[in-house]
Design an enzyme around this catalytic site. Sequence first.
Site, short mmCIF file in Angstrom:
data_model
loop_
_atom_site.label_atom_id
_atom_site.label_comp_id
_atom_site.label_asym_id
_atom_site.label_seq_id
_atom_site.Cartn_x
_atom_site.Cartn_y
_atom_site.Cartn_z
N ASP A 293 -8.58 -7.61 -4.33
CA ASP A 293 -8.27 -6.26 -3.85
C ASP A 293 -8.91 -5.25 -4.80
O ASP A 293 -8.43 -5.04 -5.91
CB ASP A 293 -6.75 -6.07 -3.78
N HIS B 181 -7.92 -6.01 0.14
CA HIS B 181 -6.63 -5.33 0.30
C HIS B 181 -5.84 -5.87 1.49
O HIS B 181 -4.61 -5.91 1.46
CB HIS B 181 -6.87 -3.82 0.47
N SER C 39 0.84 -1.20 0.00
CA SER C 39 0.00 0.00 0.00
C SER C 39 0.88 1.25 0.00
O SER C 39 1.73 1.40 -0.88
CB SER C 39 -0.93 -0.05 1.21
#
Length: 352
Positions: A300, A333, A152
């Site tokens: 995701d 995610h 991320s």
Amino acid sequence: MKLDERLFQEEATYAAIEQQLPTASVGPLTLESGVQLDEVEIVYQTWGALAPQADNAILVCHALSGDSDAASWWSRIVGTGRALDPDRYFIIGTNVLGGCRGSTGPLSMNPATGRPYGGEFPAITIGDMVTAQQRLMQTLGIDCPLLVCGGSMGGMQALEWARRDATKSVWLTASCARHNAMQIAFNEVARQAIFADPKFNNGHYNPDDAPNAGLAVARMIGHISYLSADSFEHKFGRQRQADAPELFQVESYLRYQGRKFTGRFDANSLIALTRAIDTYSCDSLAGSTARCLWTAFSSDWLYLPSQSEELHAMALAAELESHLEVIDLPFGHDSFLLDDQVQAARVTEFLG
């Protein structure tokens, strides 16, 4: 144990750990905006031992709400017998510039005013975070890490290291070269939740009386984006909370996560960091020599597999060694934090 008691214990634990962490002074730093911070401190933690040739260093960069304790938040990847094993590597975790876990950020003292920066903390970028990390590496005797990695927001930092040709290899998981409109939209709604809290006061609030209601809602918004529809349904469905039957379990879960977050994070830091990742963009890896590994997850919908495919194409265009793996897991995610099998095997193979 009641919820409030558990939250109090967690907050006390975070505070105790933070007081014990090493801090490096990396000197004054002129930000990409042109503003100068007179003195920057970076909190870090290490695991393992640095080899005599300093060629086994791995920098682990954290995501938006993470910190320097990579062995905790990424315990499935960092640790003895794990893919990033301190018996083999010298592993470094830092709290980013602009964070609120000890590094220079909005909670730090502004030498010009003698009070915390608060809403006056200048805008920072992913590049500023990496510059501070590079200076930290120099204080540790590391010229060029073996690997810089992260998921991320952490992946964006790793990408910037590669763009600067400052690391031998990078591993990005569930990340991207730039945010798309939806990713920016999620962050803007989170920021607006904080702005709407009457206690926010344009960022000039007392840390002991912070806009926690708005920050909690911001965190709830984030948690919705971290899971997939299937994982929400599997985990909660339409089940009611046993000790509060007027609530669905998913409502109770989101409220708990929001309240828990306010005990360890600062609203101004969330604003600063989300703006940093929204404005970051890497268009080319030309001039880099880093080996590249990209992992993404099929479920995701926040950081799409297509964004990792774009990174792979960018690396190939720069004639870099590049490997892409799209992993089929149902956790959204959060998969990059939960998967200790497939991505772990890929990075182990990648490191040789």
